[in-house]
Design an enzyme around this catalytic site. Sequence first.
Site, short mmCIF file in Angstrom:
data_model
loop_
_atom_site.label_atom_id
_atom_site.label_comp_id
_atom_site.label_asym_id
_atom_site.label_seq_id
_atom_site.Cartn_x
_atom_site.Cartn_y
_atom_site.Cartn_z
CE LYS A 70 17.49 12.07 10.72
NZ LYS A 70 17.65 10.80 11.41
CD GLN A 114 18.30 7.39 10.21
OE1 GLN A 114 18.75 8.46 10.63
NE2 GLN A 114 17.00 7.15 10.14
CG ASP A 137 18.65 10.14 17.23
OD1 ASP A 137 17.77 10.86 16.73
OD2 ASP A 137 19.38 9.37 16.58
N1 GUN Z 1 15.08 5.81 12.50
C1 GUN Z 1 13.79 6.27 12.44
N2 GUN Z 1 13.69 7.45 13.12
C2 GUN Z 1 14.92 7.71 13.62
C3 GUN Z 1 15.41 8.78 14.40
O1 GUN Z 1 14.71 9.72 14.81
N3 GUN Z 1 16.75 8.71 14.70
C4 GUN Z 1 17.54 7.68 14.30
N4 GUN Z 1 18.82 7.69 14.67
N5 GUN Z 1 17.08 6.67 13.58
C5 GUN Z 1 15.78 6.68 13.24
#
Ligand code: GUN
Length: 310
Positions: A70, A114, A137
Amino acid sequence: MSRSFIMVILLHIFDPQMATIIDGKGLALSLRGKIKEEVSQYKNSGNRSPHLAAILVGDDGASKTYVNSKERDCDFVGFDSTVHRLPSETSENDLLALIESINLNDQIDGLIVQLPLPKHIDSAKVTDSIDPKIDVDGFHTINVGRLTKNEDTYISATPFGIMIMLEEYGIETKGKHCVVIGRSNIVGRPMSILMSRGGYPGESTVTICHRHTQDLKSHTLMADIVIVAVGKPHFLKGDMIKDGAAVVDVGITRVDADNAKGYELRGDAHYDELVDKCSAITPVPGGVGPMTRYGLLYNTLKSYKRKLNL
Ligand code: GUN
């Protein structure tokens, strides 16, 4: 006419079921390029860069990889990014205090924490402590509520990326039967809401299957579209779909392999068994994953434009 060319034509005539391979990687690359261009125009007009903040607690290998990518994606499109890497013993209160300080920073357009978080931290409390305006998100209860009411919101990155792929590849969804396997808050549940809502892609009849579903195959065999998000390599086998169904594979699991890396990435769908039977399929890697990464950039840019009235 060459022999191989004739063979290809014959293959098409006698095997009209050649699947479209949905190139998420290529699509994401081109869409990211558009974001990069747009950002560069905003910056040339004197605006600051969009800014994504990410919080990673602990040292889960997959989460570290996701956060690193990211960060790289932000760099590529010209966003600023700040990653807060915290030890796994970080207290819930300390994490909430950090989130609050980011919420109050008007230079930050997006904040993600995350997941998964260490067991001693209440994930629902954490996601609901993020200001919904920067919850790129789309996990906050308010944003999930907006999604269910078909109001403007941040659609979480994976479901968003899947919708774009279905649209770009013209996969028919209206009146079709879509079976979603997996009911997670991150993928399965929002996906089921999006596929049943009005507009395109959407208007599908949706069945959500999960670990307690009885006779899963009887459901998947009726599906025109199967979206599988269970995190179990090769879970969806060739005999579980009907001819011509479209398959979206959300899974990505590292399995040991006899190669230089020592592992290979495997999806939830058994690609080799499905590819000759389905009408379209997303590969792993190179399907949903890159589009998920694009989804986060899209949402961050959306927040930025909203903040700066662009
Ligand atoms: N863990 C697995 N996929 C995601 C996501 O799209 N966002 C976040 N914050 N954590 C994750």
